[in-house]
Write a protein that holds these residues in place. Structure first.
Motif, short mmCIF file in Angstrom:
data_model
loop_
_atom_site.label_atom_id
_atom_site.label_comp_id
_atom_site.label_asym_id
_atom_site.label_seq_id
_atom_site.Cartn_x
_atom_site.Cartn_y
_atom_site.Cartn_z
N SER A 190 -6.08 1.79 -3.55
CA SER A 190 -5.47 1.30 -4.43
C SER A 190 -5.04 2.78 -5.46
N LEU A 193 -2.62 5.44 -4.00
CA LEU A 193 -1.31 5.21 -3.88
C LEU A 193 -0.41 6.02 -5.04
N ALA A 276 -2.18 -0.33 -8.49
CA ALA A 276 -1.25 -1.14 -7.53
C ALA A 276 0.04 -1.34 -8.31
N SER A 279 1.92 1.36 -9.54
CA SER A 279 2.42 2.45 -8.44
C SER A 279 4.00 1.80 -7.81
N PHE A 280 4.00 0.53 -8.07
CA PHE A 280 5.18 -0.27 -7.51
C PHE A 280 5.67 -0.89 -8.85
N ILE A 298 3.34 -7.03 -4.25
CA ILE A 298 3.10 -5.56 -4.25
C ILE A 298 2.50 -5.49 -2.66
N THR A 301 5.56 -4.62 -0.29
CA THR A 301 6.29 -3.41 -0.47
C THR A 301 5.32 -2.27 -0.07
N MET A 302 4.08 -2.59 0.21
CA MET A 302 3.09 -1.40 0.53
C MET A 302 2.97 -1.14 2.04
N SER A 303 2.92 0.34 2.21
CA SER A 303 2.70 0.73 3.74
C SER A 303 1.52 0.16 4.21
N GLY A 305 0.97 -3.08 4.25
CA GLY A 305 0.62 -4.16 3.28
C GLY A 305 -0.13 -5.45 3.80
N TRP A 308 -3.71 -4.57 4.18
CA TRP A 308 -4.53 -4.64 2.81
C TRP A 308 -4.37 -5.84 2.24
#
Length: 456
Positions: A190, A193, A276, A279-280, A298, A301-303, A305, A308
């Motif tokens: 986190s 990011l 996190a 970041s978003f 979150i 949309t996270m690489s 995700g 994680w």
């Protein structure tokens, strides 16, 4: 009376008592309330109140258990002066434990469901409204909720039925170590990011200006409330584990270790959530919205995700189940002490009972959704939580305080003598006046303020 089983190690005792307090409050309340009331400056206040408000009562629960070598089913009988009625409090402690499990097992089931769905990739590529719809859909399915809660209950009872050392202690050690490992991995991800530094500044840099703007008294009271409720004190859950340790180490040291572990988990949870969210560009939320809507969005949309998110909900399952195991162990032990039943008989009866007791909370979101006991939008869970958090926990803590400090109870001298046994930090005997007279008033104020907040 059968021989009482004890922990095989001090580490086992510390980890399972920490498991009682490490739970959903650390993840869905602490980070949010920290950000709301000034970040790091609030954390400093919270840690002060943890030491001067919560830990003295933790030691009292430990001491009542260790001195009596019994759960609250019998501990007050054994320690109270002849002719007094302190033992009546035992009914409130067991009601509190059952109440906690009536909704906590259901929430644990939600987490298990989200872990499975996240691992399956259900959240990948869906819109925010659809993420919201997954949670709403779950609440509308009593069968699914019951099945998920039942899985958590079955696993927890299976661990407890094996025994204290072979089951509860061994499994809790493993789960807590995995929990801390997952926390560190998730926090490391986190904070790396893009844009995470904004969340870190919000969370870790003291903002005394924000505290002044909000109002210092309000911030102080919020810190007091969080410190008090995070430790799960007042319903004898910690007392039963005190009854299963020897007298080689100081109860004050053990309480401090427990408080440190609880705080570390809460702080690390903030290191996962705030970077996190920032970041978003998502506003940090609290409660069910944070866990079941904000964070899945979150992760969506996270690489990476899906990976994680699966790790996060696995961590949440460990945090929730460790608490469920600890409280169920208390319930099983209480019934063993009260009836003389074997561990397996107590576990079997309570397993059926808790399966049935989970139903009102489950049905409160669908078939019984018209029942809104605390006003529009509330449910059976809100009622159960209100009875426990706003009534049994503060009033139970007040009983422990008075029992350990008054001559018509166990009394300060006998209580203090129990705290002097073993190696480690001494109990602050110099603070007797504060602990005996000021601390009960603070607990009473917390109780009254809970009702005032509810009425507002």
């Amino acid at each position: 009376m059968m021989k009482r089983e004890h922990f095989s190690s001090r580490l086992g005792f510390i980890l399972i008592t920490a498991a009682c307090s490490i739970g959903l409050g650390n993840i869905w309340r602490f980070p949010y309330i920290t950000g709301k009331y000034g970040g790091a400056s609030f954390v400093l206040l919270y840690m002060v109140f943890l030491v001067i408000l919560g830990l003295p009562i933790v030691v009292m629960e430990f001491a009542v258990g260790r001195a009596s070598q019994r759960s609250t089913a019998l501990s007050f009988h054994l320690l109270e002066p002849e002719g007094t009625k302190w033992h009546w409090f035992k009914y409130a402690t067991i009601i509190g434990n059952y109440l906690l499990m009536m909704f906590y097992t259901v929430i644990s089931g939600w987490l298990f469901y989200y872990f499975i769905e996240m691992a399956k990739g259900r959240f990948q590529g869906i819109a925010s409204a659809e993420v919201d719809g997954i949670f709403s859909g779950l609440l509308a399915q009593p069968g699914t909720m019951f099945l998920c809660a039942a899985v958590m209950i079955i696993v927890s009872f299976a661990v407890c039925a094996v025994g204290l050392q072979a089951g509860v202690e061994r499994v809790t050690k493993m789960m807590m170590l995995l929990l801390f490992g997952l926390l560190l991995v998730l926090a490391a991800r986190s904070v790396t990011l893009p844009g995470a530094e904004k969340g870190l500044r919000y969370y870790l840099l003291p903002d005394f200006g924000a505290m002044r703007e909000i109002g210092l008294p309000e911030c102080i009271f919020a810190a007091m409330g969080q410190a008090f409720f995070t430790l799960s004190i007042g319903i004898g859950t910690l007392s039963v584990f005190g009854s299963r340790i020897d007298k080689s180490h100081s109860l004050t040291s053990d309480a401090l270790y427990m408080g440190v572990l609880d705080t570390v988990v809460a702080l690390l949870a903030g290191l996962i959530i705030f970077p996190a969210c920032f970041s978003f560009g998502v506003q940090p939320d609290s409660g069910p919205n944070l866990l079941f809507i904000t964070l899945p969005n979150i992760f969506n949309t996270m690489s990476g995700g899906r990976f994680w998110g699966t790790l996060f909900f696995l961590f949440m399952v460990f945090a929730a189940v460790s608490t469920v195991i600890a409280v169920i162990e208390n319930i099983i032990t209480y019934v063993m002490d009260a009836t003389g039943w074997s561990r397996k008989k107590s576990a079997a009866v309570n397993f059926v009972l808790l399966i049935l007791l989970s139903l009102p909370c489950i049905l409160g979101y669908n078939l019984w959704s018209g029942f809104q006991p605390l006003g529009d939008g509330t449910s059976v869970l809100d009622l159960e939580d209100f009875i426990l958090s706003n009534n049994l926990l503060p009033l139970g803590s007040l009983v422990f305080l008075l029992f350990c400090t008054r001559h018509y109870g166990w009394g300060w001298d006998r209580f203090y003598h129990e705290t002097t046994i073993g190696k480690g930090l001494p109990y602050p005997g110099f603070a007797r006046t504060y602990i005996s007279y000021v601390l009960p008033v603070i607990v009473l104020v917390i109780f009254i303020s809970g009702y005032l907040s509810f009425l507002k």
